[in-house]
Design an enzyme around this catalytic site. Structure first.
Site, PDB file in Angstrom:
ATOM      1  CE  LYS A   1      -7.764   0.318  -0.268  1.00 39.18           C
ATOM      2  NZ  LYS A   1      -9.161   0.514  -0.653  1.00 39.18           N
TER       3      LYS A   1
ATOM      4  CG  ASP B   1      -2.082  -0.910   1.138  1.00 39.05           C
ATOM      5  OD1 ASP B   1      -2.334  -1.437   0.045  1.00 39.05           O
ATOM      6  OD2 ASP B   1      -2.758  -1.116   2.159  1.00 39.05           O
TER       7      ASP B   1
ATOM      8  CG  MET C   1      -7.347   7.329   7.327  1.00 42.01           C
ATOM      9  SD  MET C   1      -8.151   5.823   6.721  1.00 42.01           S
ATOM     10  CE  MET C   1      -8.998   5.253   8.210  1.00 42.01           C
TER      11      MET C   1
END
Length: 256
Positions: free
Chosen positions: A62, A40, A175
């Site tokens: 990702k 990722d 996030m």
């Protein structure tokens, strides 16, 4: 070259928060036996050096808001490589089961009867505060902690943040930098204007950046310091234990 003589196998491997030295010994051993590594955006590419030179390394990119590959495509790639090449190491930032969609990949592999090993990684939600000497729990300050995604699949702030803001727990938001203004509003609405808060950019990495303040000031401080994603948001009295917070309090006291 396709090697159908090898047994199909998948390892879901947590890479940790960023520092390649934080990978577990078991994780190193898994990479050393990989035929394919799917990695990722949030993993340190230095970890690929543990894999054999002839192993196939595939970047699947990702990252929140910048998904190079949809999850369905990653699932199919993982199965295709396992069936045709053997041992696939699915290298994921942090821990595979902490907002890493690890179970989705495990379940998909199970539908093809491909065995899966899971190797946990240090989640940034716990590891990054610890590296900053901010405990997520501490006697007299916090008896529990919440780990919450800043943005749900619908693009909204998680409803759990509203409940967490009312609690005395340490609140760790992954996030969530793009939603910081909204999250600050939620904490203010709960009367937590002076609750200690911190933002850590790229925790454990070379370009790590930390800002410490309170709910009232943390958004402006993050802007002033030009903090970028990926970043961890920390809200809770435990942030007051960080040395820079104590300096901040002294500065405010001298101004008052």
């Amino acid at each position: 070259m396709v090697n159908q003589s090898k047994e199909s196998k998948i390892t879901l491997l947590g890479a940790g928060p960023g520092d390649p030295d934080l990978l577990t010994l078991k994780g190193v051993k898994a990479l050393q036996t990989a035929d394919v590594v799917l990695y990722d955006a949030l993993t340190n590419e230095a970890l690929l050096e543990h894999a054999p030179a002839e192993a196939i390394k595939v970047y699947v990119g990702k990252r929140s808001g910048e998904h190079s590959y949809p999850q369905d495509t990653i699932n199919k790639l993982m199965i295709d490589y396992a069936l045709n090449y053997g041992h696939v190491v699915r290298l994921k930032g942090g821990d595979p089961f902490v907002f890493g969609r690890g179970y989705e990949e495990l379940d998909y592999a199970a539908s093809y009867s491909i065995p899966v090993d899971v190797i946990p990684g240090i989640s940034s939600s716990i590891g990054v505060p610890g590296l900053q000497q901010i405990p997520v729990t501490h006697r007299g300050l916090s008896e529990s902690f919440w780990v919450i995604t800043g943005t749900t699949t619908s693009g909204e702030v998680s409803n759990d943040i509203y409940q967490a803001a009312e609690s005395n727990a340490t609140v760790l938001v992954l996030m969530g930098l793009k939603k910081l203004a909204r999250i600050v509003e939620i904490f203010k609405a709960a009367g937590r204007h002076n609750l200690p808060a911190a933002v850590v950019q790229n925790g454990s990495a070379a370009d790590e950046k930390l800002v410490v303040g309170v709910v009232e000031t943390i958004e402006n401080l993050a802007k002033q310091e030009n903090v970028k994603a990926p970043a961890l948001l920390i809200f809770g009295e435990v942030v007051s234990l960080h040395p820079s917070f104590k300096t901040l309090v002294k500065q405010y006291a001298s101004i008052a």
